[in-house]
Design an enzyme around this catalytic site. Structure first.
Site, mmCIF file in Angstrom:
data_model
loop_
_atom_site.group_PDB
_atom_site.id
_atom_site.type_symbol
_atom_site.label_atom_id
_atom_site.label_comp_id
_atom_site.label_asym_id
_atom_site.label_seq_id
_atom_site.Cartn_x
_atom_site.Cartn_y
_atom_site.Cartn_z
ATOM 1 N N LYS A 15 0.828 -1.213 0.000
ATOM 2 C CA LYS A 15 0.000 0.000 0.000
ATOM 3 C C LYS A 15 0.862 1.262 0.000
ATOM 4 C CE LYS A 15 -3.449 -2.286 2.909
ATOM 5 N NZ LYS A 15 -3.955 -3.069 1.804
ATOM 6 N N HIS A 71 12.534 -7.829 -6.927
ATOM 7 C CA HIS A 71 12.125 -9.068 -7.607
ATOM 8 C C HIS A 71 12.000 -8.939 -9.122
ATOM 9 C CE1 HIS A 71 11.475 -11.051 -3.815
ATOM 10 N NE2 HIS A 71 10.504 -10.239 -3.450
HETATM 11 ZN ZN ZN Z 1 9.899 -8.879 1.039
#
Ligand code: ZN
Length: 397
Positions: free
Chosen positions: A25, A138
């Site tokens: 968020k 990532h």
């Molecule tokens: Zn993480």
């Protein structure tokens, strides 16, 4: 020389928003900035607020494929574009929902980390810069992953590479999830050392970060992983961290330190199963600050990362910023911030102090002496692994 600390921030960071039901968020950034302000860190004479800019297409292309950048751009303009199958690129309902304006929002996060890198490298006045919205570790060359659309860390590292030939960069990632995107993007590069501490990949996304992932080709030995047992608490972690990171950085002798400061290792984090309390981040920050000064030419680029409790992330990152500024905070939270948290995050427990002492975790550990013993033995074995395998790999080159 003024020794300033750069904080990169803009309200436009709120636009990196996957929607109300998503754990990542933008409120976490707003509440962080607000707490830093109320703790009077922003009026510190050494602090300078820096505005991010969007990373250019050229800067993004140093990391991401042209095809993927096009896909993000098209879906950003028209989230309902039926000519693209978004799942091929890790996008779509689930971890990385498509939203209008996501290209600009993600490029702004990357630009923030570039600004941070640029100031630490080029500006004599700065030793440290912190982009709290960065840390999207990532994202891969052709795909979004784990809430990360573009990999701002890799973009910033490539920016540093463009500023100095053969620059040596050490990357330390303390997020609860393995820093897979950064690791794979520089897996064969001896000039980018990646060190990741994370919950064991057998029990947590992204399912990588094992001790045998050591790099390849010329980069062999320059990827280092410390997979941790779920439930690992402050004490065994700090022992491991203090006995490994400084030695590794000293051996590698980088030109600059880059750190990803995800705080989803907190014991109550809804997405993970680690056992840290808030005071651990003060100790980690101290070690990193010392390491930057002693072994990394006093240059430190810090970015944020995970952390999914709205009342924890702001406190942890304020603790990091205070350490960067050499400010000793008292263990009190401003009432106005407590009020704000009550209003904006009624679904979370209200915090009343800046850090906790981790009693809950330590009590749990005392209740389970067998498990505690196993955790301690295991983290000690990682120290041995580092001394006997990881370190010799670095020093032989
Ligand atoms: Zn993480």
């Amino acid at each position: 020389m003024v020794d300033k600390v750069g904080l990169i921030y803009t309200d436009d960071y709120q636009k990196y928003n996957f929607g109300v039901d998503h754990p990542f968020k933008p409120l976490r950034f707003k509440l962080t900035y607000s707490l830093m302000e109320k703790l009077e860190l922003l009026e510190n004479e050494r602090l300078e607020l820096l505005k991010p800019r969007e990373a250019t297409r050229e800067e993004l292309e140093r990391v991401h494929s042209s095809k993927y950048i096009d896909v993000v751009k098209k879906l950003s303009e028209n989230p309902n574009d039926r000519t693209i199958s978004p799942y091929t690129y890790g996008l779509g309902p689930g971890d990385n929902p498509i939203f209008k304006g996501m290209y600009e929002a993600a490029a702004l996060v990357c630009g923030g980390s570039i600004i941070a890198a640029d100031n630490v490298w080029n500006n004599e006045d700065f030793k440290v810069a912190f982009n709290i919205v960065g840390g999207l570790h990532h994202a891969g060359k052709d795909k979004a992953s784990g809430f990360c659309i573009f990999n701002d860390i890799a973009v910033a590292i490539h920016h540093l590479k463009s500023l100095k030939e053969n620059i040596k960069i050490a990357y330390v990632d303390i997020d609860c999830h393995h820093g897979d995107g950064v690791q794979w993007l520089f897996y064969d590069d001896p000039n980018v050392l990646t060190i990741s501490y994370h919950q064991d990949g057998r029990y947590l996304f992204p399912g990588t970060g094992f001790v045998n992932e050591v790099g390849e080709g010329k980069g062999k030995g320059y990827s280092i992983n410390f997979p941790l047992v779920p439930g690992t608490s402050n004490k065994p972690f700090l022992k491991l961290f203090r006995r490994t990171t400084p030695k590794i950085l000293e051996a590698y002798n980088p030109d600059i330190l880059v750190t990803q400061l995800g705080v989803d290792t907190y014991f109550d984090d809804p997405l993970t199963e680690m056992g840290f309390s808030l005071s651990v981040y003060r100790d980690i920050a101290q070690t990193l600050k010392t390491c930057a000064r002693e072994y990394c030419q006093n240059k430190w680029l810090a970015v944020g990362g995970g952390g999914y409790l709205m009342n924890v992330v702001p406190r942890a990152w304020s603790i990091f910023l205070a350490k960067m500024l050499d400010v000793e905070l008292s263990n009190e939270l401003p009432n106005s911030w407590i009020k704000e948290v009550k209003e904006l995050v009624p679904f979370e427990e209200t915090p009343y102090s800046l850090w906790d002492r981790g009693e809950k975790v330590e009590v749990q550990m005392l209740k389970n002496p067998e498990i505690a013993k196993k955790i301690i033995e295991y983290s000690n074995s990682l120290i041995e692994l580092s001394d006997e395998k990881y370190l010799p790999n670095l020093t032989k080159s």
